[in-house]
Write an enzyme that holds these catalytic residues in place. Structure first.
Site, mmCIF file in Angstrom:
data_model
loop_
_atom_site.group_PDB
_atom_site.id
_atom_site.type_symbol
_atom_site.label_atom_id
_atom_site.label_comp_id
_atom_site.label_asym_id
_atom_site.label_seq_id
_atom_site.Cartn_x
_atom_site.Cartn_y
_atom_site.Cartn_z
ATOM 1 N N LYS A 56 -3.779 24.566 26.711
ATOM 2 C CA LYS A 56 -4.293 24.322 28.064
ATOM 3 C C LYS A 56 -5.380 25.335 28.424
ATOM 4 O O LYS A 56 -6.458 24.960 28.867
ATOM 5 C CB LYS A 56 -3.154 24.399 29.102
ATOM 6 C CG LYS A 56 -2.042 23.386 28.882
ATOM 7 C CD LYS A 56 -0.961 23.459 29.960
ATOM 8 C CE LYS A 56 -0.209 24.780 29.997
ATOM 9 N NZ LYS A 56 0.570 25.106 28.799
ATOM 10 N N ARG A 60 4.406 22.696 37.760
ATOM 11 C CA ARG A 60 5.338 22.821 36.650
ATOM 12 C C ARG A 60 6.732 22.292 37.000
ATOM 13 O O ARG A 60 7.622 22.321 36.145
ATOM 14 C CB ARG A 60 5.486 24.297 36.289
ATOM 15 C CG ARG A 60 4.722 24.725 35.044
ATOM 16 C CD ARG A 60 4.966 26.214 34.906
ATOM 17 N NE ARG A 60 4.824 26.774 33.617
ATOM 18 C CZ ARG A 60 3.715 27.351 33.152
ATOM 19 N NH1 ARG A 60 2.626 27.323 33.843
ATOM 20 N NH2 ARG A 60 3.730 27.940 31.986
ATOM 21 N N ARG A 81 0.849 39.235 24.725
ATOM 22 C CA ARG A 81 1.635 39.135 25.962
ATOM 23 C C ARG A 81 3.107 39.411 25.678
ATOM 24 O O ARG A 81 3.630 38.978 24.660
ATOM 25 C CB ARG A 81 1.499 37.720 26.539
ATOM 26 C CG ARG A 81 0.229 37.530 27.346
ATOM 27 C CD ARG A 81 -0.050 36.094 27.675
ATOM 28 N NE ARG A 81 1.093 35.357 28.192
ATOM 29 C CZ ARG A 81 1.042 34.095 28.612
ATOM 30 N NH1 ARG A 81 -0.115 33.437 28.581
ATOM 31 N NH2 ARG A 81 2.110 33.482 29.062
ATOM 32 N N ARG A 89 10.949 29.416 26.912
ATOM 33 C CA ARG A 89 9.924 28.771 27.740
ATOM 34 C C ARG A 89 9.772 27.299 27.389
ATOM 35 O O ARG A 89 9.507 26.472 28.252
ATOM 36 C CB ARG A 89 8.589 29.508 27.592
ATOM 37 C CG ARG A 89 8.609 30.827 28.347
ATOM 38 C CD ARG A 89 7.588 31.787 27.831
ATOM 39 N NE ARG A 89 6.239 31.338 28.084
ATOM 40 C CZ ARG A 89 5.182 31.757 27.402
ATOM 41 N NH1 ARG A 89 5.335 32.615 26.430
ATOM 42 N NH2 ARG A 89 3.997 31.320 27.707
#
Ligand code: ADP
Ligand code: ADP
Ligand code: ZN
Length: 215
Positions: free
Chosen positions: A14, A89, A161, A172
């Site tokens: 994305k 989301r 990250r 996730r």
């Protein structure tokens, strides 16, 4: 005016496509993840609230996210359209955003749903690296910077990250399947959904997007 939503699991590409779309069509790229990360970095009250959820791979509570997005897309630079990356989301967020658009007399153009299987996502996420300074995304194997650890664009330091470890990525993905994946049905019913194969090369995916959005 183009109002575009990018949907898809973590690692679908994305952010990678968003940078290109934003540049070609001259609309701001709004990444809720980037906004939260910069708030965490600056130690703002919002950042302090969001950090715990993010580090564990959980979603930040809907109310915080919706208010943030509404403020951002009400700004002047969004009056000719914008691109949302990582929002909505949850169904709550999607409904809230629909209400907002209606109130502001605007209409969603399209939801680009980037589909990629979990087996492709895990190595993508494990190899993801990001510039600390400008946020540009790299991949250690498939899209490395010219000089290791240094951003091609701004010379900033490249880091991993803390939520890109394999365990957090799995979590996730689970959160995505439970809370975000139902949005594909929601937007399909609204006649807004276009599905793309996010496992294809970045240039191929971008070509399909520009075919769809036109010049
Ligand atoms: P990715 O694109 O890799 O999934 P993001 O950068 O979009 O990750 O998001 C990172 C984290 O920020 C998420 O795991 C979540 O904790 C938080 N976050 C971002 N956007 C939202 C949102 N719309 N709703 C709730 N939490 C969000
Ligand atoms: P998202 O924003 O959906 O979480 P990113 O755009 O950050 O995803 O991409 C995740 C990782 O995969 C990054 O390291 C990126 O360089 C890499 N990547 C993005 N798109 C592709 C693609 N089409 N093919 C292979 N790797 C990709
Ligand atoms: Zn940089």
């Amino acid at each position: 005016m183009r109002i575009i939503v990018l949907l898809g699991p973590p690692g679908a590409g994305k952010g990678t496509q968003a940078v290109r779309i934003s540049h070609k069509y001259g609309i701001p790229h709004i990444s809720t993840g980037d906004i939260f990360r910069s708030n965490v970095k600056e130690g703002t009250p919002l950042g302090r609230k969001a950090e715990e959820y993010m580090n564990q791979g959980h979603l930040v509570p809907d109310e915080l996210v919706c208010e943030l997005v509404e403020d951002r897309v009400s700004k002047d630079d969004c009056q000719n359209g914008f691109l949302l990356d990582g929002f909505p989301r949850t169904l709550f967020q999607a409904r809230h955003f629909d209400d907002y658009l209606e109130r502001s007399g605007r209409e969603l153009t399209v939801v680009l749903d980037m589909q990629v299987g979990q087996e492709v996502l895990i190595p993508r996420m494990a190899g993801r690296r990001v510039c600390k300074n400008c946020g540009k995304t790299y991949h250690v194997k498939t899209m490395p910077p010219k000089q290791e650890g240094v951003c091609d664009v701004c010379g900033g330091e490249i880091y991993q990250r803390i939520d890109d470890t394999e365990a957090t990525v799995r979590n996730r993905f689970k959160v995505y399947m439970e809370q975000t994946h139902p949005l594909t049905e929601y937007y399909r019913n609204a006649g807004k959904l276009v599905t793309l194969d996010g496992a294809l090369a970045p240039d191929v995916v971008f070509g399909q997007i520009t075919d769809l959005l036109g010049d």
